[in-house]
Design a protein around this motif. Sequence first.
Motif, PDB file in Angstrom:
ATOM      1  N   LEU B  76       0.665  -1.288   0.027  1.00  0.00           N
ATOM      2  CA  LEU B  76      -0.059  -0.090   0.144  1.00  0.00           C
ATOM      3  C   LEU B  76       1.062   1.202  -0.004  1.00  0.00           C
ATOM      4  O   LEU B  76       1.838   1.412   0.524  1.00  0.00           O
ATOM      5  N   SER B  77       0.188   2.290  -0.509  1.00  0.00           N
ATOM      6  CA  SER B  77       1.027   3.744  -0.382  1.00  0.00           C
ATOM      7  C   SER B  77       1.122   4.308   0.646  1.00  0.00           C
ATOM      8  O   SER B  77       0.236   3.750   1.401  1.00  0.00           O
ATOM      9  N   THR B  78       1.830   5.412   0.847  1.00  0.00           N
ATOM     10  CA  THR B  78       1.889   5.820   2.105  1.00  0.00           C
ATOM     11  C   THR B  78       0.532   6.562   2.488  1.00  0.00           C
ATOM     12  O   THR B  78      -0.131   6.411   3.789  1.00  0.00           O
ATOM     13  N   GLN B  79       0.101   7.036   1.482  1.00  0.00           N
ATOM     14  CA  GLN B  79      -1.432   7.829   1.937  1.00  0.00           C
ATOM     15  C   GLN B  79      -2.548   6.618   2.268  1.00  0.00           C
ATOM     16  O   GLN B  79      -3.080   6.844   3.303  1.00  0.00           O
ATOM     17  N   ASP B  80      -2.283   5.504   1.718  1.00  0.00           N
ATOM     18  CA  ASP B  80      -3.642   4.364   2.162  1.00  0.00           C
ATOM     19  C   ASP B  80      -3.087   3.888   3.325  1.00  0.00           C
ATOM     20  O   ASP B  80      -3.987   3.132   4.043  1.00  0.00           O
ATOM     21  N   ARG B  81      -1.743   3.925   3.842  1.00  0.00           N
ATOM     22  CA  ARG B  81      -1.558   3.152   5.052  1.00  0.00           C
ATOM     23  C   ARG B  81      -1.940   4.382   6.375  1.00  0.00           C
ATOM     24  O   ARG B  81      -2.042   3.596   7.405  1.00  0.00           O
ATOM     25  N   ASN B  82      -2.271   5.389   6.025  1.00  0.00           N
ATOM     26  CA  ASN B  82      -2.860   6.542   7.075  1.00  0.00           C
ATOM     27  C   ASN B  82      -1.697   6.646   8.373  1.00  0.00           C
ATOM     28  O   ASN B  82      -2.075   6.298   9.499  1.00  0.00           O
ATOM     29  N   ILE B  83      -0.773   6.993   7.794  1.00  0.00           N
ATOM     30  CA  ILE B  83       0.599   7.089   8.734  1.00  0.00           C
ATOM     31  C   ILE B  83       0.721   8.747   8.856  1.00  0.00           C
ATOM     32  O   ILE B  83       0.656   9.285   8.044  1.00  0.00           O
ATOM     33  N   ALA B  84       1.144   9.171  10.153  1.00  0.00           N
ATOM     34  CA  ALA B  84       1.691  10.523  10.071  1.00  0.00           C
ATOM     35  C   ALA B  84       3.082  10.606  10.322  1.00  0.00           C
ATOM     36  O   ALA B  84       3.677   9.414  11.148  1.00  0.00           O
ATOM     37  N   GLN B  85       4.160  11.195   9.878  1.00  0.00           N
ATOM     38  CA  GLN B  85       5.569  11.173  10.179  1.00  0.00           C
ATOM     39  C   GLN B  85       5.814  12.718  10.070  1.00  0.00           C
ATOM     40  O   GLN B  85       5.696  13.432   9.495  1.00  0.00           O
ATOM     41  N   VAL B  86       6.744  12.767  11.226  1.00  0.00           N
ATOM     42  CA  VAL B  86       7.675  14.170  11.293  1.00  0.00           C
ATOM     43  C   VAL B  86       9.149  13.845  10.877  1.00  0.00           C
ATOM     44  O   VAL B  86       9.738  12.926  11.641  1.00  0.00           O
ATOM     45  N   PHE B  87       9.535  14.775  10.321  1.00  0.00           N
ATOM     46  CA  PHE B  87      10.989  14.702   9.781  1.00  0.00           C
ATOM     47  C   PHE B  87      12.058  15.463  10.460  1.00  0.00           C
ATOM     48  O   PHE B  87      11.603  16.366  11.336  1.00  0.00           O
ATOM     49  N   GLN B  88      13.218  15.149  10.342  1.00  0.00           N
ATOM     50  CA  GLN B  88      14.295  15.743  10.871  1.00  0.00           C
ATOM     51  C   GLN B  88      14.199  17.287  10.863  1.00  0.00           C
ATOM     52  O   GLN B  88      14.476  17.912  11.770  1.00  0.00           O
ATOM     53  N   PHE B  89      14.231  17.555   9.717  1.00  0.00           N
ATOM     54  CA  PHE B  89      14.087  19.111   9.270  1.00  0.00           C
ATOM     55  C   PHE B  89      12.737  19.451   9.174  1.00  0.00           C
ATOM     56  O   PHE B  89      12.018  18.678   8.376  1.00  0.00           O
ATOM     57  N   PRO B  90      12.194  20.551   9.508  1.00  0.00           N
ATOM     58  CA  PRO B  90      10.919  20.994   9.468  1.00  0.00           C
ATOM     59  C   PRO B  90      10.549  20.991   7.858  1.00  0.00           C
ATOM     60  O   PRO B  90      11.075  21.977   7.145  1.00  0.00           O
ATOM     61  N   VAL B  91       9.480  20.599   7.701  1.00  0.00           N
ATOM     62  CA  VAL B  91       8.853  20.732   6.172  1.00  0.00           C
ATOM     63  C   VAL B  91       7.714  21.506   6.552  1.00  0.00           C
ATOM     64  O   VAL B  91       6.498  20.927   7.027  1.00  0.00           O
ATOM     65  N   ILE B  92       7.597  22.606   5.618  1.00  0.00           N
ATOM     66  CA  ILE B  92       6.396  23.615   5.951  1.00  0.00           C
ATOM     67  C   ILE B  92       5.887  23.857   4.509  1.00  0.00           C
ATOM     68  O   ILE B  92       7.059  23.972   3.554  1.00  0.00           O
ATOM     69  N   TYR B  93       4.864  24.327   4.159  1.00  0.00           N
ATOM     70  CA  TYR B  93       4.552  24.836   2.958  1.00  0.00           C
ATOM     71  C   TYR B  93       4.522  26.392   3.078  1.00  0.00           C
ATOM     72  O   TYR B  93       3.772  26.933   3.648  1.00  0.00           O
TER      73      TYR B  93
END
Lengths: 288, 356
Positions: B76-93
């Motif tokens: 399954l893709s990441t979207q379908d697994r329904n997982i949240a992940q926080v990365f080492q460096f901040p990712v913001i829009y």
Amino acid sequence: MEKTWNNKAWFMVLPVLVLVAFSAVIPLMTVVNYSVQDTFGNNEFFWAGTDWYVDVLTSDRFWDALTRNLIFSAIILAIEIPLGIIIALNMPKKGLGVPVCLVLMALPLLIPWNVVGTIWQVFGRVDIGLLGRTLEALGINYNYVQNPIDAWVTLIVMDVWHWTSLVVLLCYAGLVSIPDAYYQAAKIDGASRWSVFRYIQLPKMKRVLLIAFLLRFMDSFMIYTEPFVVTGGGPGNSTTFLSIDLVKMAIGQFDLGPAAALSIIYFLIILLLSWIFYTVMTTSDAQS
Amino acid sequence: MARIDLEHIRHAYGAKPKSENDYALKEVHHEWNDGGAYALLGPSGCGKTTLLNIISGLINPSEGRILFDGKDVTHLSTQDRNIAQVFQFPVIYDTMTVYDNLAFPLRNRHVPETEVDRRVKEIIEMIGLGGWAGKKAQGLTADQKQKISLGRGLVRSDVSAILFDEPLTVIDPEMKWVLRSQIKRLHKQFGFTMVYVTHDQTEALTFADKVVVMYDGQIVQIGTPAELFERPRHTFVGYFIGSPGMNVLPAKIDGSTATIGGETIALNFRPEIKSGAKTELGIRPEFVSIGREGMPVAISKVEDIGRHKIVRARFADQPISIILDEDGEIPAEPRIAFDQKAINIYADSWRVGGEA
């Protein structure tokens, strides 16, 4: 902070000032000089004031050429910027494909402009050109020497072929600088392909796009060599841009006064438009 | 929230792994309980992040299966697994406001706008950015940005698990404490399954119920902080956890005695050792005492770090660390003794034969 004044420093920049004076300021001032005087040769000059400017600005010839320039630049930007973005997005990010793509992309940029013109001039000819013959064989009536629309299409396709690479390379540089974590986070957040483009890729490409936009605007607005080689400004006056008109005026008719005035006006238009684009694009950035 | 089973997972980044060493992640077979707080601890390059990305689906494992609540999600893709992940460096829009950043994962999943509003307002208070909702995310500081990244992970109430990939690396020390305790509080409150990757032992030990120690692409020990401290299964765990780490001394084992240099140490068990194995004795600095009785030792340096002193010494020609109370005295001819209960015996780096 107190600045220390060091008069010796002026001597250090003097060579550059002299060089710039000879290469830019003096020629420009000569043009200004011509634009406000009339001459019949023999180095005799008569004060003409703003007459030449009025002449140029009230002539249909100027406004027609200017309109052609603006339409040409608008079409070029409308095609090359989106096309460049699309190609950059689809270029491989790693592996053997990267150098191959980069070299292919850079090739058109390495060809001298008059050669580009010659290539397309031959390519499009109905008698011997590959493109011209092919289109004719397909039953499409194409003749850039006689049909203004065909002439325009040829020039636009040629410019797109020649310069889209520049936009691609700039966008690609912006894209590869985006860390993988952004794409991973977008996947986690369930972002669609469009959202990834809209909220990650486009913002990161914004600065290089500004540069690409300005470069492509200025270059397309000043285009001379390629239409001169391919169409010579014709058929009729249909591809006579300001630059071509200017050369006709100055070299062909030897109307130095009006040509000088036109040069100054031309220069100011490019300066003004570039400044407007730059200001609009950077202030929309700063408001955020 | 979900139980996560990793079944014989292996991963190699190269296309055709030939030997065991080509695998960035050697065989991992492990179950993460629903609602558990786990820390994945290990040095850089040990495969922690690879394992995490396999769970989240950013990487497809070369071999093995992943089950969420018994359901196979390996492909399954990441979207379908329904997982949240926080990365080492901040990712913001960058171009979005703080509010929109937090709303983004919900809106992508077509959550009704009233529910989005409720969740975002809740999270924005929780991460302490209440006054910043309408601000563009671009101009924020690194720890505010990382809080947004955290918030985007927490905003979805229905996630199977939240994965943290060294999320506090870029945060100032005092802010680290605040954020870490906030994450812990959230864990208590909502009972998410959490996996927290770090190379900082303090962070791992304070965050997790169970710490998974990884070394060279494999899991070397899974245990509570106390187990890791008292009974390290591998000498690496001994070194890596504790400050200073465990003393590991080459020793000859004979029945229930160990010999280091010329000194013989009685053990309270009889380790079973295959012949030819490299044997070592492990003892934590906390369980070595200095006094007038015992085995002779040469002191080389005493570091006073406030709460206690760390004594660096040479014992049987091996460096050894000893922890001494702040007011502890070192006699003129110092001798040391090992607390028998705290001795671990290792054969080829793996702990052997417990309570026999």
